[in-house]
Design a protein around this motif. Sequence first.
Motif, short mmCIF file in Angstrom:
data_model
loop_
_atom_site.label_atom_id
_atom_site.label_comp_id
_atom_site.label_asym_id
_atom_site.label_seq_id
_atom_site.Cartn_x
_atom_site.Cartn_y
_atom_site.Cartn_z
N GLU A 29 0.76 -1.24 -0.06
CA GLU A 29 -0.11 -0.05 0.11
C GLU A 29 0.99 1.30 -0.07
O GLU A 29 1.79 1.47 0.83
N GLN A 30 0.68 2.19 -1.00
CA GLN A 30 1.41 3.10 -1.15
C GLN A 30 0.75 4.16 -1.98
O GLN A 30 0.05 3.73 -3.19
N SER A 31 0.81 5.55 -1.64
CA SER A 31 0.05 6.53 -2.62
C SER A 31 0.54 6.58 -3.81
O SER A 31 2.21 6.49 -4.12
N GLU A 32 0.11 7.30 -4.94
CA GLU A 32 0.62 7.34 -6.03
C GLU A 32 1.82 8.47 -5.92
O GLU A 32 2.86 8.40 -6.57
N GLY A 33 1.60 9.64 -5.13
CA GLY A 33 2.61 10.52 -4.75
C GLY A 33 3.88 10.04 -4.19
O GLY A 33 5.05 10.54 -4.88
#
Length: 148
Positions: A29-33
């Motif tokens: 899980e990791q944000s696109e940014g």
Amino acid sequence: MTALTLARPENIDRLLRLVTDFHLEEGIEQSEGTRHDALMPLLEGSPHGAIYLLGPSRAPIGYIIISFGWSVEFAGLDGMIDEIYIRPSVRGRGIGSEVLNALPKALAGAGLKALHLEVNRDNPRARKLYEKLRFAPRENYILMSRKL
């Protein structure tokens, strides 16, 4: 031979799609940014690592990310395969083996003394492949991490 191309900033959109697919597959899980910000220094030439696109750079079929460090034990520069991903539709064709045979030879020529990787204990297929390619578990050692 599968083409290996050093990724550059102009490859960010194609690379982000591949990395996102890999992270979804692995449950990362990791944000696109955050993902974008983690990749850009390597694309811009950071000495801490490199990203190679697999296959044609306009339509890559995968990527491999290597982070560099220094090891007294191995007497010099070492590398950690941080991520390797090949699109599911082209897996099983020997592309991973080809890349993991060719790239270490090229990196050794640039002074790399050792190459490391992590593999899920519950993935016997990957473990078998890596062992066939001369990666070996280090007896009495386990990787431990502390997130900061």
